[in-house]
Write an enzyme that holds these catalytic residues in place. Structure first.
Site, PDB file in Angstrom:
ATOM      1  N   HIS A 287      79.019  33.997   1.494  1.00  0.00           N
ATOM      2  CA  HIS A 287      79.732  34.148   2.765  1.00  0.00           C
ATOM      3  C   HIS A 287      79.281  33.028   3.702  1.00  0.00           C
ATOM      4  O   HIS A 287      78.304  32.331   3.421  1.00  0.00           O
ATOM      5  CB  HIS A 287      79.366  35.494   3.415  1.00  0.00           C
ATOM      6  CG  HIS A 287      77.927  35.544   3.846  1.00  0.00           C
ATOM      7  ND1 HIS A 287      76.899  35.853   2.979  1.00  0.00           N
ATOM      8  CD2 HIS A 287      77.335  35.276   5.032  1.00  0.00           C
ATOM      9  CE1 HIS A 287      75.752  35.792   3.621  1.00  0.00           C
ATOM     10  NE2 HIS A 287      75.976  35.434   4.873  1.00  0.00           N
TER      11      HIS A 287
ATOM     12  N   HIS B 182      77.115  27.189   7.565  1.00  0.00           N
ATOM     13  CA  HIS B 182      76.545  26.942   6.243  1.00  0.00           C
ATOM     14  C   HIS B 182      76.832  28.126   5.332  1.00  0.00           C
ATOM     15  O   HIS B 182      77.031  29.245   5.809  1.00  0.00           O
ATOM     16  CB  HIS B 182      75.025  26.738   6.331  1.00  0.00           C
ATOM     17  CG  HIS B 182      74.283  27.969   6.760  1.00  0.00           C
ATOM     18  ND1 HIS B 182      74.114  28.310   8.097  1.00  0.00           N
ATOM     19  CD2 HIS B 182      73.693  28.966   6.051  1.00  0.00           C
ATOM     20  CE1 HIS B 182      73.443  29.445   8.181  1.00  0.00           C
ATOM     21  NE2 HIS B 182      73.171  29.880   6.951  1.00  0.00           N
TER      22      HIS B 182
HETATM   23  P1  2AM Z   1      72.903  33.236   6.042  1.00  0.00           P
HETATM   24  O1  2AM Z   1      71.707  32.629   6.717  1.00  0.00           O
HETATM   25  O2  2AM Z   1      73.118  32.697   4.705  1.00  0.00           O
HETATM   26  O3  2AM Z   1      74.114  33.154   6.896  1.00  0.00           O
HETATM   27  C1  2AM Z   1      72.373  39.163   6.322  1.00  0.00           C
HETATM   28  O4  2AM Z   1      71.102  39.333   6.838  1.00  0.00           O
HETATM   29  C2  2AM Z   1      72.784  37.710   6.352  1.00  0.00           C
HETATM   30  O5  2AM Z   1      72.983  37.296   7.711  1.00  0.00           O
HETATM   31  C3  2AM Z   1      71.718  36.823   5.789  1.00  0.00           C
HETATM   32  O6  2AM Z   1      71.936  36.654   4.432  1.00  0.00           O
HETATM   33  C4  2AM Z   1      71.870  35.564   6.602  1.00  0.00           C
HETATM   34  O7  2AM Z   1      72.700  34.761   5.841  1.00  0.00           O
HETATM   35  C5  2AM Z   1      72.646  35.932   7.836  1.00  0.00           C
HETATM   36  N1  2AM Z   1      71.895  35.682   9.055  1.00  0.00           N
HETATM   37  C6  2AM Z   1      72.301  34.873  10.051  1.00  0.00           C
HETATM   38  N2  2AM Z   1      71.433  34.899  11.074  1.00  0.00           N
HETATM   39  C7  2AM Z   1      70.431  35.737  10.717  1.00  0.00           C
HETATM   40  C8  2AM Z   1      69.241  36.158  11.340  1.00  0.00           C
HETATM   41  N3  2AM Z   1      68.890  35.759  12.579  1.00  0.00           N
HETATM   42  N4  2AM Z   1      68.435  37.011  10.654  1.00  0.00           N
HETATM   43  C9  2AM Z   1      68.781  37.446   9.418  1.00  0.00           C
HETATM   44  N5  2AM Z   1      69.904  37.096   8.798  1.00  0.00           N
HETATM   45  C10 2AM Z   1      70.726  36.245   9.420  1.00  0.00           C
END
Ligand code: 2AM
Length: 182
Positions: free
Chosen positions: A44, A126
């Site tokens: 995603h 990303h």
């Molecule tokens: P990502 O960094 O690949 O976008 C679920 O926790 C998902 O939300 C994670 O896999 C992470 O994916 C995303 N995410 C984005 N911001 C976050 C944060 N501050 N803390 C945890 N997860 C975050």
């Protein structure tokens, strides 16, 4: 009802062809950077991360998602990066597509208006492909992926003993032209 412990986030969800392309890119990066490939069904692009939302927020979140108007947009993921601090390997666009910037801004304003908290750090678009990556193994060169964005969703991350799975609580298709939320 929203459990207080679940993590919620708005995200773009790839169609199955894009999902397969992303998973293949993850397999290529894994050869150099190691780590754990993301499960294909979990791939995603996070738009706005809320974390633990209060019980009772779900209706407001679903209404906020439904009020958005995302046009069909092609997002070109042009290059891979390995982020030393978080040890994730990601695919990124050279520039965020403008409609997606509008969508992120509109969601953030809606959350703000509803008094809901979210991660306010600047959005760095990303797609995470690997976790626990070794980022010292040099550069990765990949063919770019043109992602025809067809929907965004409100996802909840669910943990069981051995895995994380994302469940869509709401999904909204892209289509039409950009305009203010109705
Ligand atoms: P990502 O960094 O690949 O976008 C679920 O926790 C998902 O939300 C994670 O896999 C992470 O994916 C995303 N995410 C984005 N911001 C976050 C944060 N501050 N803390 C945890 N997860 C975050």
């Amino acid at each position: 009802m929203v459990e207080t412990t679940q993590r919620l986030f708005f995200a773009l969800c790839p169609d199955s062809a894009t999902r397969a392309r992303l998973a293949r890119a993850g397999a290529v990066l894994h050869r150099g950077w190691g780590g754990r490939p993301m499960r294909a069904e979990n791939l995603h692009m996070t738009l706005v991360f809320l974390g633990a939302a209060p019980a009772g927020a779900l209706d407001a979140l679903l209404a906020l998602g439904a009020a958005q108007n995302l046009p069909r947009t092609v997002l070109r993921l042009t290059h891979a990066e390995c982020w030393q601090r978080s040890r994730v390997a990601v695919l990124c666009p050279d520039e965020a597509a403008v409609p997606l910037l509008h969508l992120v801004g509109s969601l953030q304003r809606g959350l703000e208006a509803a008094g809901l908290t979210f991660d306010r750090r600047a959005w760095h678009p990303h797609v995470t492909l690997l976790r626990d990556a070794r980022c010292d193994a040099g550069e990765a060169v990949l063919e770019s992926i043109a992602w025809d964005v067809q929907e965004f969703a409100l996802l909840a991350s669910r943990h069981d003993v051995s895995s994380v799975r994302y469940e869509a609580l709401g999904r909204w298709p892209a289509g039409g032209s950009w305009g203010p939320p109705s």
